[in-house]
Write an enzyme that holds these catalytic residues in place. Sequence first.
Site, PDB file in Angstrom:
ATOM      1  N   GLY A   1      52.260 -15.744  65.413  1.00 50.62           N
ATOM      2  CA  GLY A   1      51.732 -16.590  64.341  1.00 50.62           C
ATOM      3  C   GLY A   1      52.291 -18.008  64.409  1.00 50.62           C
TER       4      GLY A   1
ATOM      5  N   CYS B   1      56.693 -22.689  51.694  1.00 48.89           N
ATOM      6  CA  CYS B   1      56.586 -24.101  52.069  1.00 48.89           C
ATOM      7  C   CYS B   1      56.399 -25.003  50.836  1.00 48.89           C
ATOM      8  CB  CYS B   1      55.479 -24.293  53.090  1.00 48.89           C
ATOM      9  SG  CYS B   1      53.939 -23.443  52.675  1.00 48.89           S
TER      10      CYS B   1
ATOM     11  N   ALA C   1      54.219 -19.592  62.077  1.00 50.36           N
ATOM     12  CA  ALA C   1      55.637 -19.656  61.696  1.00 50.36           C
ATOM     13  C   ALA C   1      56.487 -19.048  62.811  1.00 50.36           C
ATOM     14  CB  ALA C   1      55.863 -18.923  60.376  1.00 50.36           C
TER      15      ALA C   1
ATOM     16  N   ARG D   1      52.031  -7.412  67.531  1.00 51.69           N
ATOM     17  CA  ARG D   1      51.124  -6.261  67.670  1.00 51.69           C
ATOM     18  C   ARG D   1      49.876  -6.697  68.416  1.00 51.69           C
ATOM     19  NH1 ARG D   1      51.262  -6.142  61.342  1.00 51.69           N
ATOM     20  NH2 ARG D   1      51.159  -8.297  62.019  1.00 51.69           N
TER      21      ARG D   1
ATOM     22  N   SER E   1      47.619 -25.756  58.757  1.00 48.54           N
ATOM     23  CA  SER E   1      48.496 -24.764  59.405  1.00 48.54           C
ATOM     24  C   SER E   1      49.220 -23.907  58.370  1.00 48.54           C
ATOM     25  CB  SER E   1      49.507 -25.452  60.330  1.00 48.54           C
ATOM     26  OG  SER E   1      50.363 -26.294  59.587  1.00 48.54           O
TER      27      SER E   1
END
Length: 348
Positions: free
Chosen positions: A13, A152, A15, A37, A182
């Site tokens: 991902g 965030c 992050a 995964r 994002s």
Amino acid sequence: MSGLRVAVVGGAGYAGGELLRLLLQHPNVAECVATSRSQAGKPVAEVHPTLAPLTDARFSGATPAEVARGRDVVFLALEHGESSRMAEEIFEAGPGMIVDLAADFRVPSLRLYERFYGAHPSPDLVGRFAYGLADVAGDSLRGATSIAAPGCFATAAQLALYPLAGLPLPIAPTLFAITGSSGAGAQPKPTTHHPARAHNVFAYSVLGHRHEAEVLQAWRAWTGRPDADARLIVHAGPFVRGIYLTLHARMPAAVGSSAASAVERYRSSYTGRRFVRLLDRPPELTHAVGTNYALIHAAASDDGRELQVSVAIDNLIKGAGGQAIQAMNLALGLPEETGLTAVGVFPC
Ligand SMILES: NC(=O)c1ccc[n+]([C@@H]2O[C@H](COP(=O)([O-])OP(=O)(O)OC[C@H]3O[C@@H](n4cnc5c(N)ncnc54)[C@H](OP(=O)(O)O)[C@@H]3O)[C@@H](O)[C@H]2O)c1
């Protein structure tokens, strides 16, 4: 402490990618494994092309518990709810430290959590996590072995609110924020599709963004007032990275003459805080993007009744991976800036 063996669970991902970029360059990290995964077996650099000069490793398909065994630090960068599902078995695997970037363990008040997220799936584990707002918590994180990294928006909001806590309680501060795409993660969504976002602005999560839970939790603790209120108003903006937040607060009449002291409080609250930079004029978003710095400007009206505070951060660094590593550094007793001092690029 050198030779750290770390893992990033959910490394595919946004992050997770930012964690990998920073950890692969962290001088105390000797080994960094990334699991996924969806991308297991693929080269990390195929999913995160900018990491090609740093690693030729592939994503591991190991379970979080498998990868946690014998690790010094495990970062979880998974979608909301997944950390709760797997935390118990990760604890059992016995890593030295868990740093969770999701919202699962950020809000100790289960009542507050429930109001924004619904019933907590692992309520017994919440109390084990320290809240990792690194620029406020500082050395109090030393020795922590489970850390919930703040959200965030919540990071920007709390950095704007924290210095106000010692003043007479302002009337419900309003925190207006705008984020880049994002913030919504790597999976494409209708609201992150380029034509829907590129030249567009819209409000979302109206009157109830989930990050308000952790903002209220902190604001009430700092002020000592369980009824203290604050409102987070969020927008999606036409840029990729960053959060720009503006706080507006009306001060009670009694502190009408203390405008300068309110502003001075921002300086004194963040004295010695390496990653908070107080500016003489409102920050620009691009000056924070690509960095672990929070840029802050505070101003008061001439009559001292109004305060306006602007904060600019990079949502994926100060708002996610950078702050998580800063919290790890503090917990381990390393200099908090280790691996985090890169400055941004401009223009970007
Ligand atoms: N984005 C931000 O600004 C931000 C800031 C602070 C905190 N956070 C938190 O950090 C956590 C992760 O957020 P995120 O923004 O990194 O979400 P994300 O990009 O959607 O990643 C979440 C998970 O989705 C899977 N995934 C990612 N890219 C994929 C792809 N191309 N194909 C298939 N699966 C993919 C990955 O797991 P698998 O590969 O294992 O399926 C990944 O761990 C969330 O809990 C979020 O709240 C995010």
